[in-house]
Design a protein around this motif. Structure first.
Motif, mmCIF file in Angstrom:
data_model
loop_
_atom_site.group_PDB
_atom_site.id
_atom_site.type_symbol
_atom_site.label_atom_id
_atom_site.label_comp_id
_atom_site.label_asym_id
_atom_site.label_seq_id
_atom_site.Cartn_x
_atom_site.Cartn_y
_atom_site.Cartn_z
ATOM 1 N N ARG A 161 6.724 6.854 9.054
ATOM 2 C CA ARG A 161 7.340 5.911 8.117
ATOM 3 C C ARG A 161 6.283 5.163 7.310
ATOM 4 O O ARG A 161 6.408 5.023 6.086
ATOM 5 C CB ARG A 161 8.202 4.914 8.884
ATOM 6 C CG ARG A 161 8.807 3.803 8.025
ATOM 7 C CD ARG A 161 9.733 2.935 8.855
ATOM 8 N NE ARG A 161 10.286 1.850 8.066
ATOM 9 C CZ ARG A 161 9.769 0.637 7.992
ATOM 10 N NH1 ARG A 161 8.656 0.341 8.680
ATOM 11 N NH2 ARG A 161 10.332 -0.294 7.256
ATOM 12 N N GLY A 164 4.763 7.482 4.768
ATOM 13 C CA GLY A 164 5.708 7.801 3.707
ATOM 14 C C GLY A 164 5.895 6.660 2.727
ATOM 15 O O GLY A 164 6.146 6.880 1.541
ATOM 16 N N LYS A 165 5.770 5.418 3.204
ATOM 17 C CA LYS A 165 5.942 4.264 2.333
ATOM 18 C C LYS A 165 4.685 3.919 1.543
ATOM 19 O O LYS A 165 4.746 3.093 0.629
ATOM 20 C CB LYS A 165 6.366 3.050 3.179
ATOM 21 C CG LYS A 165 7.802 3.120 3.674
ATOM 22 C CD LYS A 165 8.136 1.950 4.558
ATOM 23 C CE LYS A 165 8.157 0.655 3.768
ATOM 24 N NZ LYS A 165 9.269 0.607 2.817
ATOM 25 N N SER A 167 2.990 5.777 -0.547
ATOM 26 C CA SER A 167 3.062 6.274 -1.922
ATOM 27 C C SER A 167 4.194 7.274 -2.048
ATOM 28 O O SER A 167 4.634 7.867 -1.058
ATOM 29 C CB SER A 167 1.743 6.939 -2.331
ATOM 30 O OG SER A 167 1.536 8.140 -1.593
ATOM 31 N N GLU A 168 4.651 7.460 -3.276
ATOM 32 C CA GLU A 168 5.696 8.440 -3.530
ATOM 33 C C GLU A 168 5.198 9.850 -3.235
ATOM 34 O O GLU A 168 5.974 10.702 -2.781
ATOM 35 C CB GLU A 168 6.153 8.340 -4.985
ATOM 36 C CG GLU A 168 7.212 9.339 -5.395
ATOM 37 C CD GLU A 168 8.489 9.248 -4.590
ATOM 38 O OE1 GLU A 168 9.230 10.251 -4.521
ATOM 39 O OE2 GLU A 168 8.761 8.160 -4.016
ATOM 40 N N ASN A 170 3.107 10.712 -0.824
ATOM 41 C CA ASN A 170 3.225 10.888 0.621
ATOM 42 C C ASN A 170 4.670 11.136 1.031
ATOM 43 O O ASN A 170 4.961 11.982 1.878
ATOM 44 C CB ASN A 170 2.690 9.657 1.350
ATOM 45 C CG ASN A 170 1.176 9.581 1.355
ATOM 46 O OD1 ASN A 170 0.502 10.419 0.750
ATOM 47 N ND2 ASN A 170 0.637 8.571 2.004
ATOM 48 N N ARG A 171 5.565 10.377 0.432
ATOM 49 C CA ARG A 171 6.981 10.531 0.784
ATOM 50 C C ARG A 171 7.471 11.944 0.451
ATOM 51 O O ARG A 171 8.158 12.580 1.257
ATOM 52 C CB ARG A 171 7.814 9.494 0.029
ATOM 53 C CG ARG A 171 9.227 9.319 0.595
ATOM 54 C CD ARG A 171 10.156 8.692 -0.418
ATOM 55 N NE ARG A 171 10.429 9.601 -1.518
ATOM 56 C CZ ARG A 171 11.283 10.609 -1.446
ATOM 57 N NH1 ARG A 171 11.968 10.839 -0.339
ATOM 58 N NH2 ARG A 171 11.470 11.400 -2.476
ATOM 59 N N ARG A 172 7.106 12.418 -0.729
ATOM 60 C CA ARG A 172 7.515 13.780 -1.110
ATOM 61 C C ARG A 172 6.901 14.819 -0.191
ATOM 62 O O ARG A 172 7.541 15.823 0.147
ATOM 63 C CB ARG A 172 7.111 14.063 -2.563
ATOM 64 C CG ARG A 172 7.919 13.297 -3.604
ATOM 65 C CD ARG A 172 7.774 13.954 -4.975
ATOM 66 N NE ARG A 172 6.376 14.056 -5.376
ATOM 67 C CZ ARG A 172 5.744 13.185 -6.131
ATOM 68 N NH1 ARG A 172 6.382 12.099 -6.557
ATOM 69 N NH2 ARG A 172 4.484 13.352 -6.465
ATOM 70 N N ALA A 175 8.829 14.737 3.014
ATOM 71 C CA ALA A 175 10.170 15.264 2.788
ATOM 72 C C ALA A 175 10.141 16.782 2.688
ATOM 73 O O ALA A 175 11.007 17.470 3.237
ATOM 74 C CB ALA A 175 10.762 14.655 1.525
ATOM 75 N N VAL A 214 13.509 6.323 4.972
ATOM 76 C CA VAL A 214 12.500 6.562 3.931
ATOM 77 C C VAL A 214 12.669 7.951 3.317
ATOM 78 O O VAL A 214 12.264 8.185 2.181
ATOM 79 C CB VAL A 214 11.082 6.404 4.518
ATOM 80 C CG1 VAL A 214 10.001 6.694 3.472
ATOM 81 C CG2 VAL A 214 10.891 5.006 5.087
ATOM 82 N N PHE A 215 13.306 8.862 4.078
ATOM 83 C CA PHE A 215 13.330 10.265 3.657
ATOM 84 C C PHE A 215 14.746 10.770 3.363
ATOM 85 O O PHE A 215 15.056 11.940 3.564
ATOM 86 C CB PHE A 215 12.661 11.135 4.729
ATOM 87 C CG PHE A 215 11.266 10.709 5.070
ATOM 88 C CD1 PHE A 215 10.241 10.845 4.162
ATOM 89 C CD2 PHE A 215 10.990 10.122 6.301
ATOM 90 C CE1 PHE A 215 8.955 10.428 4.470
ATOM 91 C CE2 PHE A 215 9.708 9.707 6.629
ATOM 92 C CZ PHE A 215 8.692 9.861 5.708
#
Length: 455
Positions: A161, A164-165, A167-168, A170-172, A175, A214-215
């Protein structure tokens, strides 16, 4: 050698652009002048600006073409379907980007040198997560869940988590590596038994849910895991007895599940023991605006899909809870609360509960205007349900509606215009209320002198 090429290429790209003053808080002037009251402009060197955004680079990266860009700008360019260097037109891939530490340090030194003029130092960027890193973290989440290591799984989920938070990008990356499926599966593995707020399992499930938010969105496999009987049992328990953060995360995940359109998942939620109780509890005893709104959305989908669920919510006191919430609610909460109230009033139990509450009609009439078109639609529909249904209390309900000005507001609503169904129900309401009117005006009519036609 690589750094030299990068600097040269960056300067070459910079020469394509004129130097511009640094923008700060919407102004081009920074610092103080020479004592005459005029502010001095700070010029950003061209080779410190991204060729895409034309802004000062915060995380410079160099493409294989030798051109340096700000990471966020170039990754956004690539994410929009481009696969070439914006300056040279040559092919560029995300994995080929190299951090340009030399340029970043020069930018930081320049910021420090111009601090007196109001320039803030660019922070050293965090290293972005790679595909292998994301897969390694998620593999550890899955492994600890299969072993039943609740504490370990919670810790790794919290790490996923946090990453992922950051940066975008990292989140992508997470995911794409299947974060939502992995976390949903881990939740199902650890779920099943009632959870206490201080237990290791409760803490782990809370961390998993927090990471899952977050995902979003949840695909079919994720929904299957979260909608399993064991998972729903734990969700209901967390909503009622979990720590504050876990209760909020559980409410948000449940909202995502209910609003997905998955009827199987929605049916499972409605049949879960004490789930409706927990949702009403988040309305009667709010813990956060986010949790309250999530609970209202879930409740709306439940009562809209099943008369049995709507009757259950009415029995649990949803009507007085929602009405009390509506008194001082913001726009978003008002729309959601009115939607739930309107749906619950589709049952006899809901109507009976509403007619027994003194604030229901005044609140509905008050919310008929000055909130939003959606709120108006739900408020008119709910009042229509109350006043048209037969049974005990209908006369008192109509009299109260007249007393608080429903008749005049409905006239005004038809005057200014409304949607098809709302127009039909407003017209029917006027006919119903017109038959109950007396020669005494119900409220002050000064506000309605502008009406051009009578009913």
């Amino acid at each position: 050698m690589v750094l030299a090429m990068s600097r040269g290429a960056t300067r070459a790209a910079g020469r394509l652009l004129p130097e511009i003053p640094l923008l700060r808080r919407g102004r081009m002037e920074l610092g103080s002048g020479d004592g005459d009251g005029e502010a001095a402009e700070v010029i950003v060197p061209a080779h410190f600006r991204c060729p895409i955004s034309l802004e000062l680079m915060r995380d410079p990266v160099t493409a294989p073409t030798g051109i340096t860009y700000d990471r966020e700008s170039l990754e956004g360019w690539l994410a929009r379907g481009h696969a070439t260097c914006p300056v040279t037109g040559r092919p560029v891939r995300l994995v080929d980007l190299v951090p340009n530490h030399a340029t970043r340090r020069m930018i930081q030194d320049w910021c420090v040198a111009n601090r007196a003029s109001g320039v803030e130092r660019v922070p050293t960027p965090r290293v972005p997560v790679g595909e292998d890193d994301a897969e390694e973290v998620l593999a550890e989440v899955a492994a600890t869940a299969r072993r039943g290591d609740a504490a370990g799984c919670g810790a790794v989920a919290a790490r996923a988590r946090a990453l992922g938070k950051e940066s975008e990008r990292n989140r992508r990356c997470f995911a794409a590596a299947g974060a939502a499926r992995t976390l949903s599966s881990a939740f199902m593995h650890l779920a099943g038994e009632p959870v206490e707020s201080a237990s290791a399992v409760s803490a782990a499930l809370g961390e998993i849910l927090a990471a899952l938010t977050v995902f979003f969105p949840l695909d079919e496999e994720c929904r299957r895991c979260i909608a399993s009987p064991a998972s729903l049992k734990s969700l209901a328990s967390l909503l009622s007895h979990g720590e504050l953060a876990a209760r909020v995360s559980a409410a948000v995940v449940l909202r995502e599940l209910a609003s997905s359109g998955d009827r199987h998942a929605l049916e499972g939620v409605s049949k879960t023991h004490r789930m409706c109780d927990a949702l009403v509890g988040l309305v009667t005893s709010p813990i956060s605006s986010q949790a309250t709104k999530a609970a209202l959305v879930t409740a709306y989908y439940l009562v809209s899909a099943s008369d049995r669920a709507a009757a259950r919510f009415a029995e649990l006191g949803a009507v007085p809870a929602v009405v009390e919430l509506l008194v001082d609610a913001d726009k978003g909460t008002t729309e959601k609360a009115l939607a739930v109230l309107d749906a619950v009033l589709g049952t006899d139990a809901g109507v009976e509960s509403a007619r027994a509450h003194a604030l229901v009609v005044p609140v509905l009439v008050k919310k008929m205007f000055r909130v939003s078109d959606m709120a108006t639609d739900f408020a008119v529909s709910a009042l229509w349900r109350l006043c048209r249904a037969s049974g005990a209390g209908v006369g008192a309900c109509r009299a109260e509606a007249l007393r608080v000005g429903a008749f005049q507001k409905l006239l005004l609503l038809l005057q200014v215009g409304c949607s098809g169904v709302t127009k039909e129900r407003a017209s029917e309401l006027l006919k119903i209320l017109n038959g109950s009117r007396t020669s005494v005006e119900c409220i002050e009519t000064a506000d309605f002198k502008g009406l051009k036609r009578p009913f």
